[in-house]
Structure formats: structure tokens, C-alpha cells
Scaffold this motif. Structure first.
Motif, PDB file in Angstrom:
ATOM      1  N   HIS A   1      13.740  12.215  -2.057  1.00 33.73           N
ATOM      2  CA  HIS A   1      13.133  10.916  -1.775  1.00 33.73           C
ATOM      3  C   HIS A   1      12.607  10.864  -0.342  1.00 33.73           C
ATOM      4  O   HIS A   1      11.488  10.405  -0.098  1.00 33.73           O
ATOM      5  N   THR A   2      13.382  11.349   0.589  1.00 34.31           N
ATOM      6  CA  THR A   2      12.953  11.370   1.991  1.00 34.31           C
ATOM      7  C   THR A   2      11.721  12.252   2.174  1.00 34.31           C
ATOM      8  O   THR A   2      10.779  11.880   2.877  1.00 34.31           O
ATOM      9  N   ARG A   3      11.700  13.419   1.512  1.00 32.13           N
ATOM     10  CA  ARG A   3      10.524  14.296   1.601  1.00 32.13           C
ATOM     11  C   ARG A   3       9.290  13.597   1.036  1.00 32.13           C
ATOM     12  O   ARG A   3       8.188  13.724   1.577  1.00 32.13           O
ATOM     13  N   PHE A   4       9.460  12.865  -0.045  1.00 29.70           N
ATOM     14  CA  PHE A   4       8.359  12.118  -0.642  1.00 29.70           C
ATOM     15  C   PHE A   4       7.762  11.145   0.375  1.00 29.70           C
ATOM     16  O   PHE A   4       6.548  11.119   0.598  1.00 29.70           O
ATOM     17  N   LEU A   5       8.614  10.356   1.009  1.00 31.97           N
ATOM     18  CA  LEU A   5       8.131   9.402   2.010  1.00 31.97           C
ATOM     19  C   LEU A   5       7.502  10.113   3.206  1.00 31.97           C
ATOM     20  O   LEU A   5       6.465   9.686   3.722  1.00 31.97           O
ATOM     21  N   ASP A   6       8.123  11.196   3.628  1.00 30.21           N
ATOM     22  CA  ASP A   6       7.577  11.964   4.751  1.00 30.21           C
ATOM     23  C   ASP A   6       6.195  12.519   4.443  1.00 30.21           C
ATOM     24  O   ASP A   6       5.308  12.521   5.294  1.00 30.21           O
ATOM     25  N   ARG A   7       6.001  13.003   3.221  1.00 31.05           N
ATOM     26  CA  ARG A   7       4.699  13.564   2.839  1.00 31.05           C
ATOM     27  C   ARG A   7       3.631  12.473   2.756  1.00 31.05           C
ATOM     28  O   ARG A   7       2.472  12.713   3.090  1.00 31.05           O
ATOM     29  N   LEU A   8       4.018  11.281   2.317  1.00 34.29           N
ATOM     30  CA  LEU A   8       3.061  10.177   2.325  1.00 34.29           C
ATOM     31  C   LEU A   8       2.636   9.848   3.751  1.00 34.29           C
ATOM     32  O   LEU A   8       1.452   9.646   4.030  1.00 34.29           O
TER      33      LEU A   8
END
Length: 114
Positions: free
Chosen positions: A90-97
Motif C-alpha cells: 500500500h505504501t509503495r502504491f502511494l509512493d508511486r503515485l
């Protein structure tokens, strides 16, 4: 679409994703919540410009959700590891956005980091 509209739409999708992830973490209605996450992740892909990093992060989060749902509740140390992997995806998802140049406003009280 003007940028504030995009930000509002992304915020709404991320809020619903985070709400569903919260229920999944508690193992409440996991199948329905998993479908919610998937649907809203697909919406996010429709809203943002094509970006391989975002695509990979969406896939990673979706796979993490599926793996968590398919796994049976286990001893506390194993369950804690599964929760950590889900949170990291989930954190990687937000970071990539964010890396794709999208403004992700705080939606769960933790500076936009889910």
C-alpha cells in the motif's frame, strides 16, 4: 479534467481503498472488500497517465490483497508478517503515485501515506 477534479477523484478512490484495506486487515468481509480494492485500483489506472511504476504498484497491491485474502489466519507472527507485506504494498502504491507527479492529499490522517 482540471487538476483539482483529478485530485478529488484520486482522493475518493484512495479513501475507499484504504477503508477496504482496513476491513481486510481485520478479516471482515474480505472477499467483497478485495473486489472493492480491485475495482478502485482499476479506476486509479483510468485516472492517471500511463506510468509503468504506477502500473507495477497497482499490480503489487492487488496481488498482496489477494494473497492476504487467500491465506488462512495463522499464528500471530505469520499474520503480522502478512499485514506488514500488505502495508508495504500500500505504501509503495502511494509512493508511486507521488513519484508520477500526482498530489495525494492526506486521507487517513497519516500525511497521505495510508
Amino acid at each position: 479534467m482540471i487538476p483539482s477534479d483529478l485530485t478529488d477523484l484520486l482522493s475518493a478512490r484512495i479513501f475507499v481503498i484504504e477503508s477496504a484495506l482496513g476491513l481486510i486487515r481485520q478479516r471482515q468481509d474480505v472477499n467483497t472488500q478485495g473486489r472493492e480494492v480491485r475495482g478502485h485500483l482499476m479506476d486509479v489506472l483510468d485516472l492517471v497517465r500511463r506510468d509503468p511504476g504506477v502500473d507495477a504498484a497497482v499490480d503489487d497491491l492487488h496481488r498482496s490483497v489477494c494473497a492476504f485474502i487467500e491465506a488462512k489466519p495463522a499464528e500471530s507472527s505469520v499474520e503480522a508478517r502478512r499485514l506488514r507485506l500488505l502495508d508495504e504494498a500500500h505504501t509503495r502504491f502511494l509512493d508511486r503515485l507521488k513519484a508520477a507527479g500526482l498530489r495525494i492529499p492526506p486521507v487517513s490522517g497519516r500525511d497521505g501515506l495510508g
